[in-house]
Design an enzyme around this catalytic site. Structure first.
Site, PDB file in Angstrom:
ATOM      1  CB  CYS A  95       3.895 -14.977  -5.598  1.00 44.30           C
ATOM      2  SG  CYS A  95       3.794 -14.089  -4.029  1.00 44.30           S
ATOM      3  CG  HIS A 131       1.835 -13.100  -8.305  1.00 44.88           C
ATOM      4  ND1 HIS A 131       0.818 -13.497  -7.465  1.00 44.88           N
ATOM      5  CD2 HIS A 131       2.639 -12.280  -7.557  1.00 44.88           C
ATOM      6  CE1 HIS A 131       0.995 -12.963  -6.275  1.00 44.88           C
ATOM      7  NE2 HIS A 131       2.097 -12.221  -6.301  1.00 44.88           N
ATOM      8  CG  ASN A 165       0.010 -10.453  -3.621  1.00 41.50           C
ATOM      9  OD1 ASN A 165      -0.026 -11.681  -3.660  1.00 41.50           O
ATOM     10  ND2 ASN A 165       1.117  -9.758  -3.823  1.00 41.50           N
TER      11      ASN A 165
HETATM   12  O1  UT7 Z   1       3.611 -10.831  -4.339  1.00 40.70           O
HETATM   13  C1  UT7 Z   1       4.982 -10.890  -4.166  1.00 40.70           C
HETATM   14  C2  UT7 Z   1       5.677  -9.896  -5.023  1.00 40.70           C
HETATM   15  N1  UT7 Z   1       5.446  -8.579  -4.515  1.00 40.70           N
HETATM   16  C3  UT7 Z   1       5.337  -7.553  -5.335  1.00 40.70           C
HETATM   17  O2  UT7 Z   1       5.405  -7.700  -6.513  1.00 40.70           O
HETATM   18  C4  UT7 Z   1       5.177  -6.183  -4.691  1.00 40.70           C
HETATM   19  C5  UT7 Z   1       5.892  -5.140  -5.495  1.00 40.70           C
HETATM   20  N2  UT7 Z   1       5.836  -3.823  -4.890  1.00 40.70           N
HETATM   21  C6  UT7 Z   1       4.694  -3.073  -4.867  1.00 40.70           C
HETATM   22  O3  UT7 Z   1       3.647  -3.498  -5.316  1.00 40.70           O
HETATM   23  C7  UT7 Z   1       4.778  -1.660  -4.347  1.00 40.70           C
HETATM   24  O4  UT7 Z   1       6.127  -1.320  -4.150  1.00 40.70           O
HETATM   25  C8  UT7 Z   1       4.017  -1.430  -3.027  1.00 40.70           C
HETATM   26  C9  UT7 Z   1       2.518  -1.490  -3.295  1.00 40.70           C
HETATM   27  C10 UT7 Z   1       4.430  -2.455  -1.993  1.00 40.70           C
HETATM   28  C11 UT7 Z   1       4.292  -0.004  -2.486  1.00 40.70           C
HETATM   29  O5  UT7 Z   1       3.981   0.957  -3.457  1.00 40.70           O
HETATM   30  P1  UT7 Z   1       5.046   2.056  -3.894  1.00 40.70           P
HETATM   31  O6  UT7 Z   1       4.392   2.883  -4.897  1.00 40.70           O
HETATM   32  O7  UT7 Z   1       6.320   1.355  -4.302  1.00 40.70           O
HETATM   33  O8  UT7 Z   1       5.233   2.867  -2.565  1.00 40.70           O
HETATM   34  P2  UT7 Z   1       6.591   3.167  -1.771  1.00 40.70           P
HETATM   35  O9  UT7 Z   1       6.989   2.000  -0.961  1.00 40.70           O
HETATM   36  O10 UT7 Z   1       7.574   3.770  -2.721  1.00 40.70           O
HETATM   37  O11 UT7 Z   1       6.109   4.324  -0.816  1.00 40.70           O
HETATM   38  C12 UT7 Z   1       5.722   5.624  -1.313  1.00 40.70           C
HETATM   39  C13 UT7 Z   1       5.167   6.429  -0.178  1.00 40.70           C
HETATM   40  C14 UT7 Z   1       6.039   6.399   1.083  1.00 40.70           C
HETATM   41  O12 UT7 Z   1       5.937   7.648   1.724  1.00 40.70           O
HETATM   42  P3  UT7 Z   1       7.061   8.769   1.532  1.00 40.70           P
HETATM   43  O13 UT7 Z   1       8.327   8.149   2.023  1.00 40.70           O
HETATM   44  O14 UT7 Z   1       7.077   9.060   0.066  1.00 40.70           O
HETATM   45  O15 UT7 Z   1       6.546   9.883   2.385  1.00 40.70           O
HETATM   46  C15 UT7 Z   1       5.393   5.357   1.946  1.00 40.70           C
HETATM   47  O16 UT7 Z   1       5.653   5.558   3.303  1.00 40.70           O
HETATM   48  O17 UT7 Z   1       3.917   5.867   0.219  1.00 40.70           O
HETATM   49  C16 UT7 Z   1       3.948   5.567   1.621  1.00 40.70           C
HETATM   50  N3  UT7 Z   1       3.106   4.405   1.854  1.00 40.70           N
HETATM   51  C17 UT7 Z   1       1.778   4.505   2.021  1.00 40.70           C
HETATM   52  N4  UT7 Z   1       0.950   5.569   2.046  1.00 40.70           N
HETATM   53  C18 UT7 Z   1      -0.361   5.326   2.245  1.00 40.70           C
HETATM   54  C19 UT7 Z   1       3.457   3.104   1.899  1.00 40.70           C
HETATM   55  N5  UT7 Z   1       2.368   2.336   2.130  1.00 40.70           N
HETATM   56  C20 UT7 Z   1       1.332   3.186   2.214  1.00 40.70           C
HETATM   57  C21 UT7 Z   1      -0.041   2.999   2.411  1.00 40.70           C
HETATM   58  N6  UT7 Z   1      -0.842   4.103   2.413  1.00 40.70           N
HETATM   59  N7  UT7 Z   1      -0.591   1.780   2.584  1.00 40.70           N
END
Ligand code: UT7
Length: 332
Positions: free
Chosen positions: A123, A254, A288
């Site tokens: 990225c 990005h 993204n």
């Molecule tokens: O481009 C390259 C660089 N990449 C980045 O900069 C990405 C950086 N990271 C992010 O943008 C975020 O971490 C994500 C968008 C990938 C995920 O968001 P988050 O707020 O960090 O969610 P999380 O992984 O902490 O998950 C929170 C909850 C989990 O459930 P529990 O364990 O709390 O029950 C996940 O299983 O959200 C759940 N979850 C979802 N729920 C509904 C994860 N993905 C989804 C989804 N829909 N698509």
């Protein structure tokens, strides 16, 4: 006595001459993804900021989007393909590593025998490409360089993995860089770059036995890293250009996650960036797109009249590697 080598005449620096972009026609909404995986429009909007994204048809090659964006940038620069001598394609999603994208893209556009290479800094790739192109021009080893960020992430997504399929998308963005005749014409500032190789495993393609050959990321780890490490890199890029944060008209990070963009912008404002600094939010309708996200955002902002010639723009890319890079550029 050893032979004395002649060097190409140097230029004062580089500037952006033209921009272009290309996206697939197909719009994929959050609701459409929610039909396949356990997610919702509300969750995606709140946690990532994406409303819709563009996904290419399986038969559309990455190089087609790259060439489309590239030829628009060449036309926008007021050049013909024969004026371009070098093609750089920043990408991390070619289906196969050989042949590279750049030579194919040059051929599709009608550029005759350009220097052509791909660059993988994920990225951060577009900023790496702009930096290396600007340095080639300054050193006199290239004159007009076409830099393209192009990705077909849909090829590498596990469409049953809700943590990644809702984020990534396809597209290409391009800029043509040419020589600045005088120092006050220079439009690409010094590149500030680096990497955190100790964190290489947090974004990767899983390709071991029984694994899905798809992108996997430890979202929270990357989120924490980006929200704490990217603002200082952006500040270094501004300082390297001899400016202060108050000089920045437009911030184009990005497009990874709207919450990351907002967090980094808040830090920059605390450190002196203006309240009226415009901030790219192209992720909302583009998703993204890795190395394509920064040039797509710039081209879309220009088309919408949100930026104009002479604006001072701060670019910063970050992602797998982990690799990062930033520079200040002047809007053409
Ligand atoms: O481009 C390259 C660089 N990449 C980045 O900069 C990405 C950086 N990271 C992010 O943008 C975020 O971490 C994500 C968008 C990938 C995920 O968001 P988050 O707020 O960090 O969610 P999380 O992984 O902490 O998950 C929170 C909850 C989990 O459930 P529990 O364990 O709390 O029950 C996940 O299983 O959200 C759940 N979850 C979802 N729920 C509904 C994860 N993905 C989804 C989804 N829909 N698509």
């Amino acid at each position: 006595m050893s032979a004395r080598l002649k060097l190409a005449p140097a230029a004062a620096g580089a500037r952006i001459l033209g921009l272009g972009s290309s996206q697939p026609e197909r719009i994929v909404t959050n609701d459409e993804l929610a039909e396949r995986v356990d997610t919702s429009d509300e969750w995606i909007r709140e946690r990532v900021g994406i409303v819709s994204r563009r996904i290419a048809a399986p038969e559309t090659p990455l190089v087609e989007m790259a060439a489309d964006a590239g030829s628009k940038a060449v036309a926008d620069a007021g050049l013909s393909p024969s004026d371009v001598d070098t093609v750089v394609v920043a990408t991390c999603t070619m289906p196969n590593p050989i042949p590279n994208a750049a030579a194919q893209v040059g051929h599709r556009i009608g550029i005759s025998a350009p220097g052509a290479f791909d660059l993988n800094a994920a990225c951060a790739g577009f900023c790496y490409g702009m930096g290396t192109a600007a340095d080639q021009i300054r050193a006199g080893s290239a004159r007009n360089v076409l830099v393209i960020g192009a990705e077909k992430l849909s090829h590498w997504i596990d469409w049953d993995d809700r943590s990644t399929c809702i984020i990534f998308a396809d597209g290409a963005g391009a800029a043509v860089l040419g020589p600045a005749q005088a120092e006050d014409e220079v439009g690409v500032g010094p590149l500030v770059w680096g990497s955190a190789g100790d964190m290489h495993e947090v974004i990767r393609i899983l390709d071991g036995p029984g694994e899905s050959n798809a992108i996997h990321q430890e979202g929270q780890t990357v989120f924490r890293w980006a929200t704490t490490q990217i603002a200082p890199i952006a500040v270094r890029a501004v300082e390297a250009a001899g400016l202060t944060l108050a000089d920045i008209d437009v911030f184009v990070p990005h497009q990874a996650n709207l919450r990351i963009i907002d967090a980094v912008a808040r830090r920059l404002r605390k450190a002196g960036a203006r309240e009226d600094m415009r901030i790219a939010q192209d992720i909302v309708h583009s998703g993204n797109t890795s190395s394509a996200s920064i040039p797509l955002a710039i081209d879309h902002m220009r088309a919408a009249g949100e930026i104009s010639r002479g604006d001072v723009m701060l670019l910063v890319g970050f992602g797998a590697g982990l690799s990062y890079a930033g520079q200040v550029v002047i809007c053409p």
